[in-house]
Design an enzyme around this catalytic site. Structure first.
Site, PDB file in Angstrom:
ATOM      1  N   HIS A  99       0.778   8.635   1.109  1.00 65.69           N
ATOM      2  CA  HIS A  99       1.304   7.359   0.600  1.00 65.69           C
ATOM      3  C   HIS A  99       0.474   6.807  -0.550  1.00 65.69           C
ATOM      4  O   HIS A  99       0.939   5.944  -1.287  1.00 65.69           O
ATOM      5  CB  HIS A  99       1.414   6.331   1.736  1.00 65.69           C
ATOM      6  N   ASP A 138       1.208  12.318   6.515  1.00 68.68           N
ATOM      7  CA  ASP A 138       0.585  11.418   5.540  1.00 68.68           C
ATOM      8  C   ASP A 138      -0.697  12.010   4.968  1.00 68.68           C
ATOM      9  O   ASP A 138      -1.728  11.345   4.867  1.00 68.68           O
ATOM     10  CB  ASP A 138       0.309  10.033   6.138  1.00 68.68           C
ATOM     11  N   SER A 211      -7.435   3.823   2.477  1.00 68.77           N
ATOM     12  CA  SER A 211      -6.498   4.897   2.801  1.00 68.77           C
ATOM     13  C   SER A 211      -6.875   6.193   2.097  1.00 68.77           C
ATOM     14  O   SER A 211      -7.076   6.222   0.883  1.00 68.77           O
ATOM     15  CB  SER A 211      -5.076   4.500   2.388  1.00 68.77           C
TER      16      SER A 211
END
Length: 470
Positions: A99, A138, A211
């Site tokens: 993402h 992811d 992230s």
């Protein structure tokens, strides 16, 4: 109820005699001093050793603007975003979250580097190439040019235990090279009952920008890849999640080799055994996993599995919950084999089940599409030309040339004539379409109000879809 207890404890402390008040604090301060100093030094050494392998990722992407604002529906703008990543190969391969880089037009990576003048490590910007991404787990893999780059290695995340000390390294809110620490709150946290994904839960502070960065153990090994938080405020509230190292490493190796992840299936429907189910079926256990269905002509059927079989173990690992089976199959590639011990009635037996490739997974097409390169605005879709990667996701198509619908962006949904992800466009007004460029060229010739008829394959059937350009 909490405050009275605390105040009472304070009253007891204040009531001790003068000698106690003088001696106990000194003892309490002197005993842990060496341990605290050692701990602090260990943290400093860990940060110094691990930081050079952790990078900041800067992404330029096209994204919708004015979401929820009807006046701006359908408008997009170039936006910038940041995330984190970790170098796992000295030749410049980087693991991050999918993402972070999805729909990116351009990706730069900022590494910490010491120059020839011996200055303190400082940021150095390098362009990065997207090797591949897997939105289901992811995980994405980037490549920068370089050699002998600092790296971090993956640990065996199956050895993690609740309470182990861990550190998060990354660029929260764009602040490069930030270290936080905490513990493993849970090792196998399943967030959705129907999903095979499990996560490491940690209270190490994680915020937007972390992230893709690593969650490290005290030896500086990658325990997981930080991916999300649970938060009501939008910031850290002590509930963060990381993709376990074993799963992240598996996806990294597959993306590096093939640019995509091929997922398998064995053709069973597992269900959790409950006391009521066990009583009704006359089982000798009130927990575990039972097969409620075995798909005809599937891998499990070919291996001799039957509805009603109780799963005991897979590859010598006990099966206690449905997720144990789901995660095992999820992590295996087509062509692998599973040794499954089952119980049928009173008898236990071992079956070898081949993992077959899943077919027709349209959601995987979005991983093949770059937003600005794939957008077909007239139809409100992201699309890709049929090639080897696409036909591997959508096998058994009627034709080998055409354009596959990868996704339907929400901001262009009003322009979509009813196309779905996984549809394949073969013709426009009887003209064969062999590529995305050809589709765009034909659509660009159409004027407002012209009739457009698309010949589309959907789930093995040919249908007509009509559209009218604005």
């Amino acid at each position: 109820m909490m405050r009275p207890v605390v105040y009472g404890a304070l009253a007891v402390v204040l009531a001790v005699g003068p000698e106690m008040a003088q001696t106990r604090p000194k003892e309490a301060a002197s005993v842990p001093a060496k341990s605290l100093a050692d701990y602090s030094e260990a943290m400093e050494n860990l940060a110094e050793a691990a930081s050079p392998a952790v990078v900041q990722i800067l992404v330029q992407r096209v994204a919708p603007v004015g979401q929820g604002d009807s006046q701006h529906m359908g408008f997009v703008a170039e936006q910038q975003a940041t995330g984190s990543g970790v170098i796992v190969d000295p030749d410049g391969y980087i693991v991050t979250n999918a993402h972070v880089v999805q729909n990116a037009r351009h990706i730069d990576v900022k590494i910490l580097r010491v120059d020839e003048r011996g200055q303190a490590p400082h940021g150095h910007l390098l362009p990065a190439k997207l090797v591949g991404l897997d939105s289901q787990v992811d995980i994405a893999v980037l490549k920068i040019e370089g050699s002998n780059l600092p790296t971090l290695s993956f640990l065996n995340s199956d050895t993690l235990r609740q309470g182990r000390l861990v550190m998060a390294l990354g660029s929260p809110l764009g602040l490069q090279n930030t270290l936080t620490h905490g513990v493993v709150s849970a090792t196998l946290r399943q967030l959705k009952p129907e999903s095979p994904m499990v996560y490491i839960q940690t209270d190490a502070p994680i915020n937007p920008g972390n992230s893709g960065g690593p969650l490290l153990d005290i030896e500086g090994r990658i325990a997981g890849i930080n991916t999300m938080i649970y938060s009501e405020s939008g910031g850290n509230e002590g509930i963060g999640f990381a993709i376990p190292a074993n799963l992240a490493k598996d996806v990294y190796l597959k993306l590096r080799k093939d640019g995509r992840v091929r997922r398998g299936a064995i053709g069973v429907i597992p269900e959790a055994i409950t006391p009521a189910l066990a009583a009704g079926l006359g089982l000798d256990r009130d927990s575990g996993v039972i097969l409620s269905d075995v798909a005809p002509h599937g891998a499990a059927d070919a291996a001799g599995l039957q509805p009603g079989d109780v799963l005991i173990s897979i590859d010598n690992k006990p099966v206690r919950e449905v997720r144990d089976l789901a995660l095992t199959v999820f992590q295996r590639a087509p062509g692998d084999e599973l040794k499954m011990v089952i119980q049928r009635g009173k008898e236990q037996m071992t079956k070898t089940v081949a993992v077959l490739e899943r077919k027709n997974e349209p959601n995987l097409l979005e991983d093949q599409a770059s937003y600005d390169a794939a957008l077909v605005r007239q139809l409100g879709i992201l699309a890709v030309t049929l090639d080897e990667k696409v036909t591997a996701i959508l096998p058994d198509l009627r034709r080998l040339s055409g354009v596959a619908v990868a996704a339907v962006p929400a901001e262009y949904a009003g322009l979509n004539p009813g196309l779905l992800a996984g549809d394949v466009i073969y013709e426009v007004n009887t003209k064969a379409i062999a590529s995305l460029d050809e589709l765009r060229a034909v659509l660009n010739e159409k004027k407002s109000g012209d009739a457009i008829v698309l010949l589309v394959e959907r789930m093995g059937q040919l249908i007509y879809v009509t559209a009218t350009p604005e």
